[in-house]
Design a protein around this motif. Structure first.
Motif, short mmCIF file in Angstrom:
data_model
loop_
_atom_site.label_atom_id
_atom_site.label_comp_id
_atom_site.label_asym_id
_atom_site.label_seq_id
_atom_site.Cartn_x
_atom_site.Cartn_y
_atom_site.Cartn_z
N ASP A 1 -2.48 -7.57 -6.02
CA ASP A 1 -2.85 -6.43 -5.18
C ASP A 1 -3.34 -5.25 -6.00
OD1 ASP A 1 -3.18 -5.10 -2.83
OD2 ASP A 1 -1.05 -4.97 -2.30
N HIS B 1 -8.29 -1.29 -0.46
CA HIS B 1 -7.26 -2.30 -0.73
C HIS B 1 -7.99 -3.56 -1.17
CE1 HIS B 1 -4.34 -0.40 2.36
NE2 HIS B 1 -5.49 0.24 2.53
N CYS C 1 0.82 -1.23 0.00
CA CYS C 1 0.00 0.00 0.00
C CYS C 1 0.85 1.27 0.00
CB CYS C 1 -0.97 0.02 1.17
SG CYS C 1 -1.17 -1.53 2.03
N HIS D 1 -4.78 -0.93 -5.13
CA HIS D 1 -5.29 0.10 -4.25
C HIS D 1 -6.07 1.10 -5.07
CE1 HIS D 1 -2.02 -1.80 -1.99
NE2 HIS D 1 -2.86 -1.63 -0.98
N TYR E 1 -5.62 -0.81 9.65
CA TYR E 1 -6.06 0.48 9.12
C TYR E 1 -7.54 0.52 8.76
CZ TYR E 1 -4.63 -2.50 5.23
OH TYR E 1 -4.45 -3.57 4.40
ZN ZN Z 1 -2.98 -2.62 0.80
#
Ligand code: ZN
Ligand code: TSB
Length: 584
Positions: free
Chosen positions: A329, A461, A280, A331, A412
């Motif tokens: 992944d 995310h 991230c 974001h 988070y």
């Molecule tokens: Zn992330």
């Protein structure tokens, strides 16, 4: 304790397993009158009890204990409940020399009822609940012995733990053992070796698997496919380094909340670096290269990103829990108004991906923070309330059933986790979609809104097919290594019957390869029967035998995995058939 969410059947099973633990303790005391009793709870699939015994147990002991248990079951002793004061309880247990139990009594909070259950000559400190009598504990088997520290503390005595498996009926017990056998055959660590998919090297290290050519082929297919899906869905793919200055992870909050899962800091030229445990912060830096207006949003930054987590060596397992992993992944940086829609499309993307992969045994978990754990989670109640509410709304709007897991959130923000179940019913988090307003704050992210003012974007995310490692481990077990044609590392193997057919076999292979198919030729000087047996063991979807008649007619004789002989087909027809199946 059985919680409210446990349904009646489960609660009954829980009671049976709990009572069985008492029956086990009674049986052990009959054989070892000086045994120290520790704890004995019901667990998934059965029960256990921890004992302090004068000697190590053998498999023969287990048989004898089981025999004694059956005697106690046949006696059908009622379980009788009684309460004692703290003083009475202590005195009673001390007289029996049950020091572990005395310690348990001492640790009970003031004001708590101290209760005992008695069956025949045996009494145990216990909160319950139980079935009415020892004759009603269902079908069971003692399973195994393991070492366990008293209270899980390595500085306290090592006890012997006896495990039992228990179900309501013999049929269910047998079904459990059948499932276990099936799971062993499907174990991705066993199949990974047998099929040449991945390996571990002790000199490389634990949790650092090597992808062998065939495993790498499966991974490459998944990576290309998911990348294409993302490019079609408005994601931009990037590459970012696997490490960064410690500063980056300090600012993100990983150092404060995630340090236990990180490899130690490296120092070079007076600077400190870390291997990234997540991607991230890197993607945030990509976002920050440009200034953004509301018109650009959502910005979706994706990467097949390698990351490193310090997982304890005892928890590592094949490809499913590793220390070096590559995550599918992304974001997403979006406006407040876009959060719900973006999360929804991530969930839909997961659903579509699972449909393509043939995965059906999964459920959705809303992973919530634990407000009491200030170390693990950022302390911002408003942030949690809002994001958790959004995820509930997404479930509601998509009409997707879910359950909740407190203490399962990322540090988070909350997550929608997709929990996949394996053959033993064990669940693992695979895909994940997370809403985060913490990292955008930490890095002062902003965009210019329609009103000309600066606003803070929200970050989502998400990992659609998770880490390549975990997904492939799952797929190996799901398909028991017999991958569908689109994923199979070798889609067809060509088996020449004799030396004189080798040239034709190579010709045929070249034509398949030209059509983009993955084929091999087994050109070894072995009997056809042996080649077929090995092709079966390798779980290759098609075996194409070529002999005199095939060569003369431009054919292949087709054997399909699990179905057997399909007769002769022209090479062109077989290429067309395989190409169609390879579409997935
Ligand atoms: Zn992330
Ligand atoms: C989705 N920052 C987010 C990302 O943007 C993130 O890292 N989330 S995560 O911590 O939940 O990890 C994503 C997924 O990686 C998990 O859902 C899990 O399926 C997989 N994963 C986590 N740890 C391991 C591991 N040790 N080995 C294999 N896969 C893992």
């Amino acid at each position: 304790m059985a919680s409210n969410s446990v349904d009646k059947k489960d609660e009954h099973l829980y009671r049976m397993r709990h009572t069985a633990a008492h029956v086990l303790a009674q049986a052990v005391l009959e054989i070892f009158p000086t045994a120290g009793l520790a704890i004995g709870p019901p667990i998934e699939d059965g029960f256990y009890y921890d004992f302090d015994l004068p000697r190590s147990l053998t498999p023969e002991d287990l048989q004898e204990i089981e025999l004694h248990m059956r005697g106690i079951v046949d006696a059908d002793l009622p379980l009788v409940y009684a309460e004692k004061s703290r003083g009475e309880a202590r005195e009673y247990l001390e007289a029996l020399h049950q020091a572990y139990k005395v310690e348990l009594v001492d640790d009970l909070p003031e004001g708590e009822t101290i209760s005992f259950y008695t069956q025949g000559t045996f009494t145990d400190l216990c909160r319950g609940p139980h079935v009415e009598s020892t004759g009603r504990i269902g079908a069971f088997k003692l399973d195994k012995i393991a070492g366990a520290y008293w209270r899980g503390d390595e500085h306290r005595p090592m006890l012997q733990r006896i495990y039992g498996v228990l179900f309501e009926t013999e049929d269910e017990l047998n079904a459990y053992y059948e499932r276990l056998e099936e799971a062993k055959k499907r174990d991705h660590k066993v199949l990974g070796k047998q099929l040449g998919l991945f390996a571990n090297s002790s000199i490389v290290g634990p949790g650092l698997p090597l992808w062998l050519p065939k495993g790498a082929t499966i991974r490459r297919i998944l990576e290309r496919w998911i990348t294409d899906v993302e490019l079609d869905s408005g994601y931009q793919h990037v590459y970012t380094p696997i490490m960064a200055k410690t500063e980056l992870y300090k600012q993100s909050g990983h150092l404060a909340h995630y340090i236990d899962s990180m490899f130690p800091i490296m120092k070079v030229e007076n600077e400190e670096f870390v291997l990234r445990p997540m991607n991230c912060p890197h993607h945030i830096q990509v976002f920050k290269v440009d200034s953004h207006s509301y018109r650009d949003l959502p910005v979706r930054i994706a990467e097949l990103a390698s990351q490193f987590r310090f997982e304890k060596s005892g928890e590592l397992s094949g490809l499913s829990r590793v220390r070096a992993m590559t995550l599918n992944d992304a974001h997403i940086f979006c406006t407040e108004d876009q959060v719900i829609e973006e999360v929804k499309s991530c969930v839909r993307m997961v659903q579509a991906a699972y449909a393509k992969l043939g995965l059906t045994d999964f459920r959705f978990r809303l992973s919530l923070h634990d407000p009491d754990n200030k170390e693990k989670y950022v302390d911002n109640p408003e942030l949690w309330e809002r994001a958790e509410g959004e995820l509930r709304q997404v479930f509601h709007e998509l009409d997707v059933p879910y359950y909740e897991g407190v203490g399962e959130a990322a540090f988070y923000g909350p997550k929608i986790d997709i929990q996949l179940r394996n053959f033993l019913g064990k669940e693992e988090t695979v895909s994940t979609v997370q809403v985060d307003r913490h990292l955008p704050n930490q890095f002062d992210l902003e965009y210019v809104g329609e009103d000309g003012q600066y606003h803070r974007p929200v970050m989502i995310h998400r990992g659609v097919i998770s880490t390549m490692e975990r997904m492939v481990s799952y797929l190996i077990e799901h398909y028991a290594g017999a991958f569908p044609v689109w994923l199979a590392p070798v889609q067809a193997i060509i088996l020449p019957i004799a030396d004189r057919h080798h040239e034709y076999a190579q010709d045929v292979a070249a034509r398949f390869k030209k059509a983009g198919l993955r084929v091999e030729v087994d050109a070894r000087n072995e009997k056809l029967g042996k080649k077929i047996a090995e092709g079966n063991a390798q779980k290759i979807p098609y075996m194409l035998v070529v002999g005199d008649r095939d060569a003369a007619a431009g054919n292949v004789s087709v054997r399909k995995r699990a179905e057997g002989d399909l007769g002769a087909l022209s090479v062109d027809d077989m290429i067309a058939r395989l190409t169609a199946e390879a579409q997935g």
